[in-house]
Design a protein around this motif. Structure first.
Motif, mmCIF file in Angstrom:
data_model
loop_
_atom_site.group_PDB
_atom_site.id
_atom_site.type_symbol
_atom_site.label_atom_id
_atom_site.label_comp_id
_atom_site.label_asym_id
_atom_site.label_seq_id
_atom_site.Cartn_x
_atom_site.Cartn_y
_atom_site.Cartn_z
ATOM 1 N N ARG A 257 0.830 -1.207 0.000
ATOM 2 C CA ARG A 257 0.000 0.000 0.000
ATOM 3 C C ARG A 257 0.865 1.257 0.000
ATOM 4 O O ARG A 257 0.582 2.226 -0.724
ATOM 5 N N ILE A 261 1.019 4.015 -3.189
ATOM 6 C CA ILE A 261 0.634 5.411 -3.011
ATOM 7 C C ILE A 261 1.798 6.344 -3.349
ATOM 8 O O ILE A 261 1.635 7.328 -4.079
ATOM 9 N N SER A 298 -8.404 2.597 -9.061
ATOM 10 C CA SER A 298 -7.358 3.347 -8.363
ATOM 11 C C SER A 298 -7.921 4.646 -7.806
ATOM 12 O O SER A 298 -8.194 5.585 -8.553
ATOM 13 N N THR A 300 -6.274 6.637 -5.734
ATOM 14 C CA THR A 300 -5.198 7.628 -5.748
ATOM 15 C C THR A 300 -5.168 8.383 -7.073
ATOM 16 O O THR A 300 -4.869 9.578 -7.117
ATOM 17 N N GLU A 352 -4.499 0.273 -2.433
ATOM 18 C CA GLU A 352 -4.310 1.730 -2.550
ATOM 19 C C GLU A 352 -5.311 2.479 -1.683
ATOM 20 O O GLU A 352 -4.984 3.406 -1.011
#
Length: 353
Positions: A257, A261, A298, A300, A352
């Motif tokens: 993770r 990120i 995703s 992010t 994520e």
């Protein structure tokens, strides 16, 4: 199977639930023990640990201020012996009390690290040793990393990372000396210790950030010397590619993770700066790439695409009516907020989030 790390309260809750299932005849006692063995309870800071850590800092500062305030009245020989005596004394006491009073012992080692750092600067001043500011932090960091290896202590390694951050950036921006190559040796040592501690999240994030910092400064130092012209574009392009590699490189489960990120943030920031260098085709291609990542879940990437849109949104102030730019910006944020919520409801990306 890697044990999942949970808090003490979560473990107690699971234990109560498994006991309830055992009493109801759903699972046996052996199955209960086997399932509980799949979890590892996080080490938490107790009141005593916090109290001793604060006491260690205050003691270290007290010793240092006492020595500093009376420094001019003490002879050089006494000064040097005083530093050595304090350094040896607290560390020997820490080793001797390690079994009976482990928390107090650890706090004494913290004091030793502070005295060691102060001793470096005081000895330089005392003997008029000509050494730059950043090398002093390097020596302090080497000493701290040795203590961190001995103690296997997250706090010490976080402090070591801070010392190396000062050494790395100070060498480039303050003293304007050559690239601090010692960081290339010390970073693998830090990663070795992070692995020994089973990849603590915050420490792993900081060490990764220090590595990215070292890479950026390395490129800034050597790319302009090797390539004439377009140096900024080459540096940003390399960081963009490295960010994508970091985001999808295979790493231990506990690091996934964090690296995902940080990788996305790195290629996102590099891409936003690249939009000023590579016009038309790159922003469009990257925008489509982000849409693909969002389609894959995703979350992010939604943040990155909002930042990319905001970058062009600011430029639009010059040629669009103010009310229209606010309307367009608001609609875009609402649309991506909807996508964000939709992904959350689906569960998002497992690594994520």
């Amino acid at each position: 199977m890697v044990k999942k790390e949970i808090t003490k309260k979560q473990f107690e809750f699971l234990e109560q639930e498994f006991t309830y299932l055992q009493n109801g005849g759903t699972i046996s006692e052996e199955e209960k023990k086997k399932m509980l063995a799949s979890y590892h309870v996080k080490a938490s800071l107790s009141f005593v640990s916090i109290l001793l850590a604060i006491g260690a800092v205050l003691l270290g500062l007290g010793v240092l201020t006492f020595v500093a305030s009376n420094w001019m009245y003490i002879s050089k020989g006494v000064k040097f012996l005083l530093i050595i005596a304090c350094l040896i004394g607290v560390n020997v006491a820490g080793v001797r009390w390690e079994t009976r009073f482990p928390k107090t012992s650890r706090s004494l080692h913290y004091v030793g690290i502070l005295i060691f750092g102060a001793g470096i600067f005081l000895v330089e001043q005392m003997f008029n040793i000509s050494i730059n500011f950043n090398s002093s932090f390097l020596l302090w960091g080497i000493g701290a990393i040795c203590i961190g290896y001995y103690l296997k202590d997250t706090i010490v390694l976080l402090f070591t990372s801070f010392l190396l951050f000062v050494y790395l950036n100070g060498s480039i921006f303050l003293d304007e000396t050559s690239y601090p190559l010692a960081i290339i040796i010390l970073l693998p040592a830090l990663y070795f210790l992070v692995k020994q501690l089973n990849y603590p999240r915050f420490l792993s994030f900081i060490v990764n950030g220090l590595t990215i910092n070292a890479l950026i400064l390395f490129l800034m130092e050597f790319v302009p010397k090797l390539v004439e012209g377009n140096g900024d574009t080459i540096i940003l392009s390399i960081l963009f590619i490295v960010g994508i590699l970091i985001a999808y490189i295979r790493v231990p489960v506990k690091l996934q993770r964090i690296t995902h990120i940080q990788g996305h943030l790195l290629h996102g920031i590099a891409a936003i700066f690249l939009t000023y260098e590579l016009v038309i085709w790159f922003p469009l291609a990257y925008f489509l790439f982000l849409l693909y990542l969002i389609q894959k879940g995703s979350l992010t990437s939604i943040v990155i695409i909002c930042a990319l849109i905001f970058r062009y949104y600011i430029d639009s102030f010059e040629f669009l009516p103010k009310s229209l730019t606010f309307i367009i910006g608001g609609l875009l944020l609402l649309v991506f907020g909807f996508f964000f919520e939709k992904q959350r409801q689906k569960g998002g990306e497992s690594i994520e989030s």
